[in-house]
Design a protein around this motif. Structure first.
Motif, mmCIF file in Angstrom:
data_model
loop_
_atom_site.group_PDB
_atom_site.id
_atom_site.type_symbol
_atom_site.label_atom_id
_atom_site.label_comp_id
_atom_site.label_asym_id
_atom_site.label_seq_id
_atom_site.Cartn_x
_atom_site.Cartn_y
_atom_site.Cartn_z
ATOM 1 N N SER A 1 6.067 -8.097 3.840
ATOM 2 C CA SER A 1 5.376 -7.680 2.612
ATOM 3 C C SER A 1 5.851 -8.452 1.386
ATOM 4 C CB SER A 1 5.562 -6.179 2.385
ATOM 5 O OG SER A 1 6.913 -5.882 2.103
ATOM 6 N N LYS A 2 6.985 -9.135 1.478
ATOM 7 C CA LYS A 2 7.546 -9.880 0.343
ATOM 8 C C LYS A 2 7.065 -11.331 0.257
ATOM 9 C CE LYS A 2 11.834 -7.247 0.528
ATOM 10 N NZ LYS A 2 13.270 -7.324 0.814
ATOM 11 N N SER B 105 -4.140 -6.590 2.708
ATOM 12 C CA SER B 105 -2.809 -6.275 3.225
ATOM 13 C C SER B 105 -2.848 -5.786 4.677
ATOM 14 C CB SER B 105 -2.110 -5.251 2.340
ATOM 15 O OG SER B 105 -2.873 -4.068 2.254
ATOM 16 N N ILE C 222 -0.932 -7.679 7.896
ATOM 17 C CA ILE C 222 -0.060 -7.041 8.890
ATOM 18 C C ILE C 222 -0.581 -7.292 10.295
ATOM 19 C CG2 ILE C 222 0.787 -4.815 9.744
ATOM 20 C CD1 ILE C 222 2.226 -5.867 7.216
ATOM 21 N N PRO D 216 10.957 -7.587 10.327
ATOM 22 C CA PRO D 216 10.619 -6.294 9.724
ATOM 23 C C PRO D 216 9.426 -6.420 8.776
ATOM 24 C CG PRO D 216 12.976 -6.745 9.529
ATOM 25 C CD PRO D 216 12.325 -7.999 10.030
ATOM 26 N N ARG D 217 8.574 -5.400 8.793
ATOM 27 C CA ARG D 217 7.390 -5.416 7.922
ATOM 28 C C ARG D 217 7.776 -5.477 6.448
ATOM 29 N NH1 ARG D 217 2.715 -1.780 10.781
ATOM 30 N NH2 ARG D 217 2.771 -2.937 12.715
ATOM 31 N N THR D 218 8.934 -4.947 6.118
ATOM 32 C CA THR D 218 9.379 -5.018 4.724
ATOM 33 C C THR D 218 9.574 -6.462 4.291
ATOM 34 O OG1 THR D 218 11.671 -4.689 5.437
ATOM 35 C CG2 THR D 218 10.467 -2.737 4.674
ATOM 36 N N GLU D 219 10.020 -7.312 5.209
ATOM 37 C CA GLU D 219 10.177 -8.737 4.908
ATOM 38 C C GLU D 219 8.813 -9.418 4.790
ATOM 39 O OE1 GLU D 219 13.075 -10.458 4.252
ATOM 40 O OE2 GLU D 219 13.897 -8.437 4.218
#
Length: 83
Positions: free
Chosen positions: A64-65, A40, A44, A59-62
């Protein structure tokens, strides 16, 4: 505007740079980064370097999906269209 191929090539170059396990391997959009042995943190790093190179922001949240390299390329492609 960036083409999907340009985005994929940039992502592939950064993946080979960050993850020694991928060097010399053919990269496919259908495969997840984890299947290439990328953890992971490396994901990133690859994404961050590629975004900087392409001058796009996701966005990092996107990030991560995502489940595959192709999905990451699509995210970058959408972000590039907004610029």
């Amino acid at each position: 505007m960036l083409s999907r191929d340009e985005i994929f090539v940039a992502l592939q170059e950064n993946l080979h740079l960050i993850s020694e396990d991928t060097r010399g391997q053919e990269i496919s959009e259908d495969v997840s980064l984890a299947e290439y042995g990328t953890d992971s943190l490396e994901l990133i790093e690859v994404a961050s370097r590629t975004m900087k190179q392409l001058n796009v922001k996701v966005p990092r949240t996107e990030i991560s999906k995502i489940d595959s390299i192709g999905e990451l390329v699509t995210l970058f492609e959408k972000a590039a269209q907004k610029n």
